[in-house]
Design a protein around this motif. Structure first.
Motif, mmCIF file in Angstrom:
data_model
loop_
_atom_site.group_PDB
_atom_site.id
_atom_site.type_symbol
_atom_site.label_atom_id
_atom_site.label_comp_id
_atom_site.label_asym_id
_atom_site.label_seq_id
_atom_site.Cartn_x
_atom_site.Cartn_y
_atom_site.Cartn_z
ATOM 1 N N HIS A 203 1.105 -1.726 0.072
ATOM 2 C CA HIS A 203 -0.677 0.458 0.203
ATOM 3 C C HIS A 203 0.802 1.493 -0.050
ATOM 4 O O HIS A 203 0.173 2.173 0.204
ATOM 5 C CB HIS A 203 -0.768 -0.138 1.427
ATOM 6 N N ARG A 204 2.217 1.250 -0.324
ATOM 7 C CA ARG A 204 2.945 1.940 0.018
ATOM 8 C C ARG A 204 3.921 1.626 -1.129
ATOM 9 O O ARG A 204 4.369 3.370 -1.551
ATOM 10 C CB ARG A 204 4.161 2.774 1.014
ATOM 11 N N VAL A 261 -4.662 1.297 -5.966
ATOM 12 C CA VAL A 261 -4.103 0.443 -4.194
ATOM 13 C C VAL A 261 -4.982 1.286 -3.019
ATOM 14 O O VAL A 261 -5.874 -0.278 -2.610
ATOM 15 C CB VAL A 261 -2.616 0.192 -4.179
ATOM 16 N N MET A 262 -4.961 1.882 -3.173
ATOM 17 C CA MET A 262 -5.464 2.917 -1.948
ATOM 18 C C MET A 262 -6.923 2.222 -1.462
ATOM 19 O O MET A 262 -7.528 2.212 -0.954
ATOM 20 C CB MET A 262 -5.158 4.309 -1.781
ATOM 21 N N LEU A 263 -7.498 2.508 -3.018
ATOM 22 C CA LEU A 263 -9.212 2.547 -3.165
ATOM 23 C C LEU A 263 -9.494 1.423 -2.396
ATOM 24 O O LEU A 263 -10.727 0.961 -1.801
ATOM 25 C CB LEU A 263 -9.999 2.454 -4.196
ATOM 26 N N GLY A 264 -8.302 0.151 -3.057
ATOM 27 C CA GLY A 264 -8.846 -1.420 -2.163
ATOM 28 C C GLY A 264 -9.252 -2.374 -3.771
ATOM 29 O O GLY A 264 -9.034 -3.387 -3.926
ATOM 30 N N ASP A 267 -7.316 -5.599 -4.751
ATOM 31 C CA ASP A 267 -7.413 -7.555 -3.887
ATOM 32 C C ASP A 267 -8.105 -8.396 -4.766
ATOM 33 O O ASP A 267 -9.093 -8.311 -4.877
ATOM 34 C CB ASP A 267 -8.142 -6.325 -2.332
ATOM 35 N N PHE A 287 -15.791 1.505 -3.195
ATOM 36 C CA PHE A 287 -14.765 1.671 -1.800
ATOM 37 C C PHE A 287 -14.916 2.702 -1.739
ATOM 38 O O PHE A 287 -14.089 3.383 -0.682
ATOM 39 C CB PHE A 287 -14.107 1.385 -3.216
ATOM 40 N N LEU A 288 -15.466 3.874 -2.804
ATOM 41 C CA LEU A 288 -14.979 5.182 -1.984
ATOM 42 C C LEU A 288 -15.740 5.908 -0.475
ATOM 43 O O LEU A 288 -16.908 5.105 -0.190
ATOM 44 C CB LEU A 288 -15.406 6.510 -3.259
ATOM 45 N N PHE A 302 -11.028 11.491 -2.370
ATOM 46 C CA PHE A 302 -9.817 10.831 -1.820
ATOM 47 C C PHE A 302 -9.214 11.282 -2.037
ATOM 48 O O PHE A 302 -7.695 10.351 -0.840
ATOM 49 C CB PHE A 302 -10.698 10.189 -2.230
ATOM 50 N N THR B 188 -9.870 -7.469 3.175
ATOM 51 C CA THR B 188 -11.442 -7.009 2.935
ATOM 52 C C THR B 188 -12.825 -6.743 3.301
ATOM 53 O O THR B 188 -13.776 -7.347 2.788
ATOM 54 C CB THR B 188 -11.243 -6.211 0.836
ATOM 55 N N LYS B 198 -20.431 -1.324 0.366
ATOM 56 C CA LYS B 198 -20.096 -0.928 1.179
ATOM 57 C C LYS B 198 -17.904 -2.076 1.694
ATOM 58 O O LYS B 198 -18.438 -3.307 1.811
ATOM 59 C CB LYS B 198 -19.614 -0.388 2.582
ATOM 60 N N PHE B 199 -17.147 -2.232 0.819
ATOM 61 C CA PHE B 199 -15.736 -2.440 0.296
ATOM 62 C C PHE B 199 -14.485 -2.041 1.011
ATOM 63 O O PHE B 199 -14.685 -0.290 1.132
ATOM 64 C CB PHE B 199 -15.373 -2.909 -0.693
ATOM 65 N N LEU B 200 -13.734 -2.088 2.338
ATOM 66 C CA LEU B 200 -13.479 -1.479 2.896
ATOM 67 C C LEU B 200 -11.583 -2.565 2.570
ATOM 68 O O LEU B 200 -11.886 -2.741 3.486
ATOM 69 C CB LEU B 200 -13.686 -0.730 4.430
ATOM 70 N N PRO B 201 -10.766 -1.563 1.972
ATOM 71 C CA PRO B 201 -9.244 -2.664 2.169
ATOM 72 C C PRO B 201 -8.572 -2.278 3.645
ATOM 73 O O PRO B 201 -8.653 -1.487 4.159
ATOM 74 C CB PRO B 201 -8.786 -1.896 1.201
ATOM 75 N N HIS B 203 -5.703 -1.799 4.977
ATOM 76 C CA HIS B 203 -4.470 -0.293 4.589
ATOM 77 C C HIS B 203 -5.485 1.120 5.028
ATOM 78 O O HIS B 203 -5.219 1.799 5.301
ATOM 79 C CB HIS B 203 -3.577 -0.201 3.674
ATOM 80 N N ARG B 204 -7.133 0.512 4.863
ATOM 81 C CA ARG B 204 -7.871 1.573 4.780
ATOM 82 C C ARG B 204 -8.930 1.241 6.805
ATOM 83 O O ARG B 204 -9.411 2.723 7.023
ATOM 84 C CB ARG B 204 -8.377 2.284 4.566
ATOM 85 N N MET B 262 0.318 1.081 8.229
ATOM 86 C CA MET B 262 0.839 2.149 6.817
ATOM 87 C C MET B 262 1.812 0.855 6.866
ATOM 88 O O MET B 262 3.020 1.445 6.077
ATOM 89 C CB MET B 262 0.213 3.210 7.625
#
Lengths: 444, 444
Positions: A203-204, A261-264, A267, A287-288, A302, B188, B198-201, B203-204, B262
């Motif tokens: 994620h970085r 990637v950050m959105l997901g 995956d 995802f947002l 975002f 996720t 809603k999907f949340l990976p 890293h968030r 992170m």
């Protein structure tokens, strides 16, 4: 007559097959091309002399055994996770195996038995990994032969699109397996900087790219590729201070991909049951953060960007914010993203791809002088069939097979091409096919 | 005499074994406790009547078969990924199996054969999953019985430390398997908000926690837990608009843990070969951008925080910036982090842990009124052996086993405890052990 069995007649097998068949009659060997799809196999052999096309489902153990037993050398162009049963059979039946894939722990576990059975399991002999190892090792061995000490090795490679065919904002089209592009980098990268281990999580990764200049082709983003640390031992440079292998993309690609990637969206570990009539707009909205139908605005929030920023334009261009149906009942986010990008990143018939590789060596000579040297390869494809990717992956493999038939490679066990016995002959022959590195001294 | 085989005498098995042995003589069944470690098994059975302690390595197929064949009911307290061979044997030998783990795709694949063989594979009958399903379903079924429609269901649970034993800045000590805490949330999260998926990976995930108030105990961070969407069907509430299952931690835990995520410290997918004399300071320096020995300053820069911020203090308190040796030759970042935290988050002998669970239901009554109701459970442990975690995980399992012996559970196939046949008897009996939900009408 020696017999070569090639399993998997996919995108990267054209040059490989053409090369082998151009030598098969004169050098008295035959090539059997096996694929799950007969047409794919036939389209590659074109019924040329000493060739055969067959259907083979490698999950059919009986057929796999039958065909491997008939061969002297097996080439696996299967996806990497499918090599292992083939490799097991090769060791059992005492057949050499050649692949362009990274050595897995499973493959490595066959080393002793392979040596005992007088078998070579040669891996990482395509482009990257492959040509990178060979070309780097020739330089490293020369530096060492002259009494020099290598302080820093950084090596970059990218399968890109040629400038003349670059007509989309990402500067990218698929010249190889799309899935591998979508899930690229999904393990913490390991490398070495000024003597310090560096670990960079996925994620970085794409947010930490650096700019690499390739003379005549401009600047490219480079992101760290997998485990560079392990190659210190394999290359015989265990006291080096900086060691990084990286992947090249057109500038801005990495920053835009980092948004995915950050959105997901990349995956591949979960399976979602999608509702009916689910659109890409629904998908990204899921995802947002927040809610509401102004997706561009939510995306800008975002990413902390403005509508007119290039990164936002790149993402909007993909159609990810549009109302096309996803058209999957079930799948991972990565599968949805792949389906979308496969429509947009098509290498059209007359499109030319481009392979760029650059090594940067920093070393101290026997006399104590600090030197910096770059070695660069650029290869442009002919069209969407005769790609630079297919050529640079396939030819080293094919040449290794031919040298093995000729008895010029005596190595046994699990190997990667870091020894002169393999790389000298192949690098010299690649030059005849236009695959040439340009070396240049840089300011240290 | 019926025979129960318990495999795995770990942290959560104390109450489970005590409960079963307190009924074994009167109800004429025997309990065999099997563990890879004889002392662990014996320390739990205490040689009480109708008990037996044995050594069992579940990878020893012969011994596993022998022991499962002798039993009528098997309880697996093994790590979740080890259940499958046990479940296969149970189906083959027609034995019921009970676990506190999530139903995996593998376990689900045994459903038809289990039904055919008249076997119950009862899963998710611990605390979370377990008591959460049972207590929620009793309320949901009552709302439905009265003609109401459930619009929103949010459910939170945390294994925490009791206020009187909370003496570290994280408000956390290990009351169960540390590894599960380190890698928690690494897929996720999927949930439903106002009708939108809603999907949340990962890293968030910890950066997106919300504050949940539990009367008398203050505010807690809650982060989304795995796949909440799939429980719509299992709970029979497929038209619900908001559905979220979440995990509770002390306030600020999630923000600080997000820094670990992170940095990349929770990655369990790569193996690093650590240099000799590698310290935690070396370790975190490898993950922090840049270089230099002022780790606190680099951490502040990475997190965009000041030295005096609580989050920085929390991280410094762990010793992650200190010069203790990591003491591992090889391992994942997650293993290093676990080793560090196992020294700091010890539940001492007299420490009390605390389990908190809260459901929030929003529904429309048959008469059209909008209602909101919370249902809350708080259980405090006695000491580091008789934990609230062990009690709330073990008792539902034990009670289900006993009801099954008595013939009060007739269900077969792969099940989770969402039907009155299971939850009525168990929830009523849990009250006798002080495990009680407090319901409260909230402002809609």
């Amino acid at each position: 007559m020696k017999s070569v069995l090639l399993i998997g007649a996919g995108k990267s097998s054209g040059y490989l097959i053409d090369y082998l068949l151009s030598h098969a009659v004169a050098e008295n060997f035959e090539l059997t091309v096996a694929d799950i799809n007969m047409e794919a196999a036939l389209s590659k052999t074109k019924s040329l002399p000493n060739s055969k096309a067959i259907v083979l489902d490698i999950n059919n153990q009986y057929e796999r055994h039958q065909n491997i037993q008939k061969a002297d050398i097996v080439i696996s162009m299967l996806p990497a996770f499918m090599h292992f049963p083939v490799a097991q059979d090769c060791v059992t039946y005492k057949k050499h195996l050649i692949t362009a894939s990274y050595v897995s722990a499973e493959i490595m576990s066959l080393n002793e038995l392979a040596i005992k059975n007088d078998v070579l399991l040669l891996n990482e002999i395509g482009l990257d990994p492959g040509i990178d190892h060979m070309s780097a090792m020739r330089v490293i061995h020369e530096i060492q032969r002259n009494g020099g000490v290598l302080n820093s090795f950084r090596s970059f490679c990218g399968g890109l699109v040629a400038p003349e065919s670059n007509n989309n904002p990402w500067g990218y089209k698929f010249s190889w397996n799309p899935r591998n592009v979508i899930v690229a980098g999904q393990a913490t990268a390991q490398y070495l900087t000024n003597g310090e281990y560096k670990f960079l999580p996925y994620h970085r990764l794409f947010a930490s790219s650096e700019l690499i200049e390739v003379e005549g082709y401009g600047k490219f983003d480079a992101y760290a590729n997998r485990d560079s640390l392990s190659y210190r031992k394999i290359y015989g440079i265990e006291n080096i201070k900086t060691m990084l292998r990286g992947t090249l993309r057109q500038h801005l690609f990495c920053e835009a991909w980092h948004v995915f990637v950050m959105l997901g969206l990349t995956d591949d570990s979960i399976q979602i049951n999608f509702p009916k009539q689910y659109t890409y707009a629904n998908f990204i909205s899921s995802f947002l953060p927040g809610s509401g139908s102004d997706l561009v605005q939510r995306l800008c929030q975002f990413t902390n960007k403005k509508v007119e920023d290039e990164i936002i334009k790149m993402i909007v261009w993909t159609g990810l914010l549009g109302n096309d149906l996803v058209g999957l009942e079930k799948g991972s986010p990565a599968m949805v993203l792949q389906k979308l990008l496969e429509k947009k990143w098509v290498l059209e018939e007359s499109d030319k791809d481009m392979v760029v590789m650059q090594h940067v060596f920093e070393y101290t000579t026997a006399k104590g002088a600090d030197k910096k040297m770059s070695s660069t390869l650029v290869t442009i494809g002919e069209n969407n069939q005769k790609t630079a990717m297919s050529k640079t992956v396939g030819l080293p493999l094919a040449m290794a097979v031919r040298r093995l038939i000729k008895g010029q490679i005596k190595l046994r066990g699990v190997q990667v091409p870091v020894l002169p016995e393999i790389y000298e002959l192949i690098l010299d022959e690649l030059v005849l096919h236009g695959i040439t590195f340009v070396e240049k001294e840089e300011l240290a």
